[in-house]
Design an enzyme around this catalytic site. Sequence first.
Site, short mmCIF file in Angstrom:
data_model
loop_
_atom_site.label_atom_id
_atom_site.label_comp_id
_atom_site.label_asym_id
_atom_site.label_seq_id
_atom_site.Cartn_x
_atom_site.Cartn_y
_atom_site.Cartn_z
N GLU A 192 11.75 -5.48 -81.84
CA GLU A 192 10.46 -6.56 -81.69
C GLU A 192 9.16 -6.13 -81.99
OE1 GLU A 192 11.48 -9.37 -79.38
OE2 GLU A 192 13.62 -9.01 -79.36
N ASP A 203 17.75 -1.44 -72.41
CA ASP A 203 18.77 -2.01 -73.67
C ASP A 203 20.14 -1.86 -73.30
OD1 ASP A 203 19.54 -5.24 -74.46
OD2 ASP A 203 20.07 -3.49 -76.36
N LYS A 207 23.72 -2.71 -70.86
CA LYS A 207 25.37 -2.91 -70.94
C LYS A 207 25.85 -1.86 -71.10
CE LYS A 207 22.61 -5.09 -74.94
NZ LYS A 207 22.14 -4.31 -77.25
N GLY A 304 22.06 -11.77 -82.76
CA GLY A 304 22.01 -12.68 -83.33
C GLY A 304 22.69 -13.88 -83.19
N1 HSE Z 1 17.62 -6.24 -78.88
C1 HSE Z 1 19.64 -5.56 -78.80
C2 HSE Z 1 19.92 -5.09 -79.97
C3 HSE Z 1 20.44 -7.08 -78.99
O1 HSE Z 1 18.91 -4.14 -81.01
O2 HSE Z 1 20.98 -4.86 -80.12
C4 HSE Z 1 20.02 -8.03 -77.17
O3 HSE Z 1 20.73 -6.67 -76.57
#
Ligand code: HSE
Length: 430
Positions: A192, A203, A207, A304
């Site tokens: 990004e 992120d 998770k 994706g």
């Molecule tokens: N941005 C995340 C990644 C994917 O690079 O794995 C969405 O959580």
Amino acid sequence: MTKILKIGLAGLGTVGAGVVRLLRDNAELIRARAGRPIEIVAVSARDRSRARGISLSGLKWCSDPLELAADPAVDVVVELIGGANGPARALVEAALDAGKPVVTANKALLAEHGAALASHAEVQHASLRFEAAVAGGIPVIKALREGLAANRIISVAGILNGTCNYILSRMQSEKLDFASVLTDAQQHGYAESDPSLDIDGIDAAHKLALLAAIAFGQVVDFAGVHVEGIRRISQLDIGFADALGYRIKLLGIARETKIGIETRVHPAMVPLKSPLAHVNGVFNAVVAEADHCGSLFLQGRGAGAGPTASAVVADLIDVAQGRDVPVFGAPIASLGARPSATMDKHRGSYYLRLMVVDQPGVIADVAAVLRDHDISLESMLQQGRSPSEAVPVVLVTHDTQEAFMRAALVELAMLDSVVEPPTLIRIEPS
Ligand code: HSE
């Protein structure tokens, strides 16, 4: 024909368009497996005119996503807006209020408000499913929550962020530094323009918090996750890792300890004998250790259009069949709420790199600090020799407590002969 399951879809970015495409491409086999057709009837997104490569003709357009929750023609709401608050949260709450099942890919929302949303779903007898929120196309939520339901989980460790794994893999294979790989990844759309959620580990922490809640039957505790990102990983450390038989990976690790569940996201030295060391590029992977099943290794694409849509539609098929499970695998009242274990009590071995002036007595000074903190060494490596420039010295410790390591680091940084802040990387599995 059996009753169609009618979907209201909010968010038509890469994943949303992927869901539309997948439901159309595989409509027949999805109907057979779901026992009924699954069709999108209404959509909502910020920009109606954007080209998405899919036809939206025949679908109701809702400029406000909340219309999807209120629309009597919508049976299930799919939330692909993203973000822990704002319209995504409002839509999920409104859909649950209306007693509608919700399928979401929103890890931030579930990690930060999972307990409240799970209670809400339970009260409303509405399903709330989030397979796509963790590791994209890898069915890891289902594997932990249902496939391993009979087991006590000992640990879960994974590569949960494809962007970080891509950057670290290229640093390793092409001997590039962090900044240049990141810039290149941004130019090619692999990272990004504001990469902080990914490269600072947030992120992956979202998770991991979800995996830990399911694996250990706990209320989701995002605030309890220890988080470090990959900005400080240097080519020097990548090279030493190689020399020592490791790969540096950003891992998310959750494991039961005597003092609570430890949840942490940080760069780790992963030994080459671990399957995680060989997961490269944008791939994600998870290793779970279960008491009766043993070790399980899952690898696949974590992001994706196709992989994430695959997870969203799998949840929709469960909803279509009326297969329901509690959001985190057990009713909310039976989830534990033990505080997460703090990192100062963590035990493990460590890679420590110091930049030192190359003169007699330096190693003795370093060894004295480690001895004073009861830290025992497994090996030491020094490369290069220069009377004028700092040289790297790498130390690998035996298992020790993190608090001892932290205290030693403070003293090491104060030595005259140590010219840069020391680099510390945990060695896993510890
Ligand atoms: N941005 C995340 C990644 C994917 O690079 O794995 C969405 O959580």
